[in-house]
Design a protein around this motif. Structure first.
Motif, PDB file in Angstrom:
ATOM      1  N   VAL A 264       0.857  -1.194   0.029  1.00  0.00           N
ATOM      2  CA  VAL A 264      -0.125   0.038   0.089  1.00  0.00           C
ATOM      3  C   VAL A 264       0.728   1.118   0.038  1.00  0.00           C
ATOM      4  CG1 VAL A 264      -1.947   1.114   1.186  1.00  0.00           C
ATOM      5  CG2 VAL A 264      -1.962  -1.408   1.145  1.00  0.00           C
ATOM      6  N   THR A 265       0.886   1.939  -1.206  1.00  0.00           N
ATOM      7  CA  THR A 265       1.896   3.124  -1.322  1.00  0.00           C
ATOM      8  C   THR A 265       1.166   4.376  -1.336  1.00  0.00           C
ATOM      9  OG1 THR A 265       1.596   2.919  -3.648  1.00  0.00           O
ATOM     10  CG2 THR A 265       3.565   1.519  -2.749  1.00  0.00           C
ATOM     11  N   ARG A 266      -0.199   4.498  -1.323  1.00  0.00           N
ATOM     12  CA  ARG A 266      -0.936   5.555  -1.318  1.00  0.00           C
ATOM     13  C   ARG A 266      -2.308   5.224  -0.661  1.00  0.00           C
ATOM     14  NH1 ARG A 266      -0.460   9.299  -6.663  1.00  0.00           N
ATOM     15  NH2 ARG A 266      -1.167  10.853  -5.178  1.00  0.00           N
ATOM     16  N   THR A 267      -2.718   6.417   0.117  1.00  0.00           N
ATOM     17  CA  THR A 267      -3.933   6.525   0.679  1.00  0.00           C
ATOM     18  C   THR A 267      -4.733   7.645   0.128  1.00  0.00           C
ATOM     19  OG1 THR A 267      -3.155   7.236   2.696  1.00  0.00           O
ATOM     20  CG2 THR A 267      -3.317   5.148   2.961  1.00  0.00           C
ATOM     21  N   TYR A 268      -6.105   7.585   0.256  1.00  0.00           N
ATOM     22  CA  TYR A 268      -6.901   8.832  -0.031  1.00  0.00           C
ATOM     23  C   TYR A 268      -7.954   8.906   0.889  1.00  0.00           C
ATOM     24  CZ  TYR A 268      -4.429   8.368  -4.686  1.00  0.00           C
ATOM     25  OH  TYR A 268      -3.599   8.360  -5.633  1.00  0.00           O
ATOM     26  N   ARG A 269      -8.543   9.928   1.142  1.00  0.00           N
ATOM     27  CA  ARG A 269      -9.922  10.159   1.697  1.00  0.00           C
ATOM     28  C   ARG A 269     -11.134   9.891   0.725  1.00  0.00           C
ATOM     29  NH1 ARG A 269     -11.056  15.064   2.123  1.00  0.00           N
ATOM     30  NH2 ARG A 269      -9.405  15.923   0.910  1.00  0.00           N
ATOM     31  N   LEU A 270     -12.271   9.552   1.126  1.00  0.00           N
ATOM     32  CA  LEU A 270     -13.375   9.125   0.623  1.00  0.00           C
ATOM     33  C   LEU A 270     -13.706  10.235  -0.609  1.00  0.00           C
ATOM     34  CD1 LEU A 270     -15.593   7.447   0.008  1.00  0.00           C
ATOM     35  CD2 LEU A 270     -17.026   8.517   1.682  1.00  0.00           C
ATOM     36  N   ALA A 271     -13.599  11.608  -0.302  1.00  0.00           N
ATOM     37  CA  ALA A 271     -13.934  12.580  -1.225  1.00  0.00           C
ATOM     38  C   ALA A 271     -12.888  12.497  -2.165  1.00  0.00           C
ATOM     39  CB  ALA A 271     -13.838  14.000  -0.429  1.00  0.00           C
ATOM     40  N   GLU A 272     -11.666  11.637  -2.212  1.00  0.00           N
ATOM     41  CA  GLU A 272     -10.645  11.893  -3.157  1.00  0.00           C
ATOM     42  C   GLU A 272     -10.643  10.653  -4.142  1.00  0.00           C
ATOM     43  OE1 GLU A 272      -7.106  14.292  -1.108  1.00  0.00           O
ATOM     44  OE2 GLU A 272      -7.548  12.237  -0.197  1.00  0.00           O
ATOM     45  N   ALA A 273     -11.899   9.959  -3.993  1.00  0.00           N
ATOM     46  CA  ALA A 273     -11.874   8.453  -4.693  1.00  0.00           C
ATOM     47  C   ALA A 273     -11.670   8.784  -6.294  1.00  0.00           C
ATOM     48  CB  ALA A 273     -13.126   7.727  -4.416  1.00  0.00           C
TER      49      ALA A 273
ATOM     50  N   LEU B 285      -4.726   6.062 -10.728  1.00  0.00           N
ATOM     51  CA  LEU B 285      -4.273   4.582 -10.867  1.00  0.00           C
ATOM     52  C   LEU B 285      -4.135   4.380 -12.507  1.00  0.00           C
ATOM     53  CD1 LEU B 285      -3.973   1.416  -9.976  1.00  0.00           C
ATOM     54  CD2 LEU B 285      -6.721   1.350 -10.334  1.00  0.00           C
ATOM     55  N   ALA B 286      -5.074   4.962 -13.211  1.00  0.00           N
ATOM     56  CA  ALA B 286      -5.076   4.654 -14.774  1.00  0.00           C
ATOM     57  C   ALA B 286      -3.900   5.385 -15.131  1.00  0.00           C
ATOM     58  CB  ALA B 286      -6.475   5.099 -15.032  1.00  0.00           C
ATOM     59  N   ALA B 287      -3.390   6.193 -14.686  1.00  0.00           N
ATOM     60  CA  ALA B 287      -2.273   7.205 -15.398  1.00  0.00           C
ATOM     61  C   ALA B 287      -1.068   6.473 -15.023  1.00  0.00           C
ATOM     62  CB  ALA B 287      -2.262   8.519 -14.923  1.00  0.00           C
ATOM     63  N   GLY B 288      -0.922   5.485 -14.184  1.00  0.00           N
ATOM     64  CA  GLY B 288       0.155   4.783 -13.876  1.00  0.00           C
ATOM     65  C   GLY B 288       0.981   5.338 -12.661  1.00  0.00           C
ATOM     66  N   ARG B 289       0.181   6.279 -11.939  1.00  0.00           N
ATOM     67  CA  ARG B 289       1.032   7.143 -10.683  1.00  0.00           C
ATOM     68  C   ARG B 289       0.869   6.215  -9.613  1.00  0.00           C
ATOM     69  NH1 ARG B 289      -1.356  11.548 -13.777  1.00  0.00           N
ATOM     70  NH2 ARG B 289      -3.453  11.406 -12.396  1.00  0.00           N
ATOM     71  N   VAL B 290       0.286   5.214  -9.430  1.00  0.00           N
ATOM     72  CA  VAL B 290       0.347   4.145  -7.997  1.00  0.00           C
ATOM     73  C   VAL B 290       1.105   3.099  -8.498  1.00  0.00           C
ATOM     74  CG1 VAL B 290      -1.128   3.065  -6.620  1.00  0.00           C
ATOM     75  CG2 VAL B 290      -1.991   5.262  -7.797  1.00  0.00           C
ATOM     76  N   SER B 291       2.057   2.888  -7.565  1.00  0.00           N
ATOM     77  CA  SER B 291       2.876   1.659  -7.554  1.00  0.00           C
ATOM     78  C   SER B 291       2.044   0.635  -6.433  1.00  0.00           C
ATOM     79  CB  SER B 291       4.328   1.794  -7.079  1.00  0.00           C
ATOM     80  OG  SER B 291       5.099   2.604  -8.013  1.00  0.00           O
ATOM     81  N   GLY B 292       2.019  -0.498  -6.703  1.00  0.00           N
ATOM     82  CA  GLY B 292       1.315  -1.502  -5.894  1.00  0.00           C
ATOM     83  C   GLY B 292      -0.292  -1.105  -5.736  1.00  0.00           C
ATOM     84  N   LYS B 293      -0.621  -1.119  -4.339  1.00  0.00           N
ATOM     85  CA  LYS B 293      -2.012  -0.632  -4.017  1.00  0.00           C
ATOM     86  C   LYS B 293      -2.154   0.628  -3.350  1.00  0.00           C
ATOM     87  CE  LYS B 293      -4.861  -2.992  -4.273  1.00  0.00           C
ATOM     88  NZ  LYS B 293      -6.090  -3.282  -5.543  1.00  0.00           N
ATOM     89  N   ALA B 294      -3.427   1.217  -3.900  1.00  0.00           N
ATOM     90  CA  ALA B 294      -3.890   2.574  -3.316  1.00  0.00           C
ATOM     91  C   ALA B 294      -5.139   2.090  -2.511  1.00  0.00           C
ATOM     92  CB  ALA B 294      -4.187   3.412  -4.182  1.00  0.00           C
ATOM     93  N   VAL B 295      -5.423   2.875  -1.297  1.00  0.00           N
ATOM     94  CA  VAL B 295      -6.345   2.582  -0.409  1.00  0.00           C
ATOM     95  C   VAL B 295      -7.275   3.761  -0.052  1.00  0.00           C
ATOM     96  CG1 VAL B 295      -7.185   1.580   1.929  1.00  0.00           C
ATOM     97  CG2 VAL B 295      -5.579   0.166   0.270  1.00  0.00           C
ATOM     98  N   ILE B 296      -8.613   3.626  -0.303  1.00  0.00           N
ATOM     99  CA  ILE B 296      -9.319   4.610   0.535  1.00  0.00           C
ATOM    100  C   ILE B 296      -9.799   4.457   1.675  1.00  0.00           C
ATOM    101  CG2 ILE B 296     -11.583   6.015   0.041  1.00  0.00           C
ATOM    102  CD1 ILE B 296     -11.435   5.229  -2.870  1.00  0.00           C
ATOM    103  N   LEU B 297      -9.362   5.541   2.555  1.00  0.00           N
ATOM    104  CA  LEU B 297      -9.796   5.423   4.153  1.00  0.00           C
ATOM    105  C   LEU B 297     -11.024   6.109   4.361  1.00  0.00           C
ATOM    106  CD1 LEU B 297      -6.395   6.373   5.679  1.00  0.00           C
ATOM    107  CD2 LEU B 297      -7.270   4.162   5.117  1.00  0.00           C
ATOM    108  N   VAL B 298     -12.056   5.337   4.349  1.00  0.00           N
ATOM    109  CA  VAL B 298     -13.483   5.784   4.615  1.00  0.00           C
ATOM    110  C   VAL B 298     -13.786   6.511   5.728  1.00  0.00           C
ATOM    111  CG1 VAL B 298     -15.812   5.245   4.281  1.00  0.00           C
ATOM    112  CG2 VAL B 298     -14.369   4.237   2.685  1.00  0.00           C
ATOM    113  N   ASP B 299     -13.255   5.879   6.807  1.00  0.00           N
ATOM    114  CA  ASP B 299     -13.556   6.476   8.187  1.00  0.00           C
ATOM    115  C   ASP B 299     -12.824   7.759   8.547  1.00  0.00           C
ATOM    116  OD1 ASP B 299     -11.015   5.363   8.306  1.00  0.00           O
ATOM    117  OD2 ASP B 299     -11.429   4.309  10.354  1.00  0.00           O
ATOM    118  N   GLU B 300     -12.006   8.126   7.448  1.00  0.00           N
ATOM    119  CA  GLU B 300     -11.458   9.443   7.715  1.00  0.00           C
ATOM    120  C   GLU B 300     -12.272  10.391   7.031  1.00  0.00           C
ATOM    121  OE1 GLU B 300      -7.109   9.390   7.433  1.00  0.00           O
ATOM    122  OE2 GLU B 300      -6.816   8.103   8.901  1.00  0.00           O
ATOM    123  N   GLY B 301     -13.180  10.167   6.082  1.00  0.00           N
ATOM    124  CA  GLY B 301     -13.986  11.033   5.465  1.00  0.00           C
ATOM    125  C   GLY B 301     -13.271  11.472   3.983  1.00  0.00           C
TER     126      GLY B 301
END
Length: 327
Positions: free
Chosen positions: A295-304, A311-327
């Protein structure tokens, strides 16, 4: 509940995903309502949200998305159970695949969830289901990698690829990854022995023949893949990336399957499916230390939307995750 709401298909999802309100879904028979802590970012969500290739609209809706809340991977806590669910109970920490997971609550089939071990945090768990199960099934079930084999993973720096490299290494294989030069160190850190920079050389340029080729990126012609494959090697085309606007890369899977009976090489394609057995095995591997969700990047829900665009542009290595409980 707060949720990402999508009313139209778009190439840039940051413009199509809106943070809004949606009704809390009710679990049906065999289903579970999950209070979402984290949700995964993967190409499957991108395909469903963009409606590309167009063949996917047979399932997702022709003119606009049938499901207005996107998201598949989920980690959270069981909030309610539907009729016929006996293996999970309210309060259980779970992870797996559901529907509409880019929200505070999501529905999932009970069989597509597993209990989350105490040592597995929500963000790590949310990275596992789709990509991890797909990689496990490709390496262990379809390719059947064994110790000592030479394995080439095309798309090694991506979500599925980062798991596939580690799982093949854990199986005792000598793994070479294919990725951009900028991601070489990332792939080597996963356990690959070497990395081929696809921007400067072709996958068969070094003359080696691989026992197994896992093509996850979907951007190599079948003839090139076969040149990199040993005469009795196995080619597994994972998913249907790249290709034309109508069917994407599915035509390569079909051509490989049609050609396979007439050559010594075993060739075919696959799509992963989330199931409780594989989820539990992946969680156990993480606990043992043989698998590390990158997991190399995390995002807030609003940033989904931005997360999927990255991801589509190849700017994510491995996995990205959305932290929903942080809004």
């Amino acid at each position: 509940m707060t949720a990402i709401v999508q009313e139209r298909y778009a190439d840039r999802l940051v413009s199509a995903f809106m943070l809004g309100e949606a009704a809390v879904p009710a679990p049906g028979r065999g289903e579970v309502l999950v209070r979402v802590d984290a949700a995964g970012v993967d190409r499957g969500v991108w395909h469903l949200a963009t409606g590309k290739p167009y063949a996917i609209r047979l399932a997702s809706g022709f003119s606009r998305p049938r499901s207005h809340v996107p998201g598949l991977d989920v980690a959270g806590t069981v909030a309610a159970v539907g009729e016929g669910v006996a293996e999970l109970a309210v309060g259980d920490a779970v992870f797996g695949t559901g529907a509409g997971t880019y929200a505070e609550y999501a529905i999932a089939k009970a069989g597509m969830l597993a209990r989350r071990p105490a040592g597995l945090d929500a963000a790590t768990a949310a990275a596992l289901p789709v990509s991890g199960c797909t990689a496990k099934q490709a390496v262990a079930d379809v390719a059947r990698v064994v110790p000592g084999e030479r394995v080439l993973v095309i798309g090694a720096s991506g979500g599925v690829g980062s798991f596939a490299v580690q799982l093949a290494v854990a199986a005792g294989a000598d793994v070479t990854g294919v990725a951009s030069g900028a991601k070489r160190d990332f792939v080597l850190a996963l356990g690959a022995r070497d990395v081929i920079d696809y921007r400067t050389e072709e996958i068969d340029a070094r003359g080696g023949r691989y026992d197994v080729v896992l093509d996850i990126a979907g951007n190599r012609p079948l003839a090139v893949l076969r040149r990199a494959l040993a005469p009795r090697g196995r080619l597994v085309i994972v998913g249907g990336e790249e290709g034309g606007p109508l069917t994407g890369g599915l035509d390569r899977q079909l051509r490989a399957q049609l050609l396979a009976p007439f050559v010594g090489q075993r060739m075919g394609g696959m799509f992963g499916r989330t199931n409780r057995t594989d989820l539990a095995a992946l969680a156990a591997a993480v606990g043992e230390g043989s698998l590390r969700p990158a997991v190399t990047r995390t995002y807030r829900l609003a940033e989904a939307g931005a997360a999927l665009d990255d991801l589509a542009a190849g700017r994510v290595s491995g996995k990205a995750v959305i932290l929903v409980d942080e809004g």
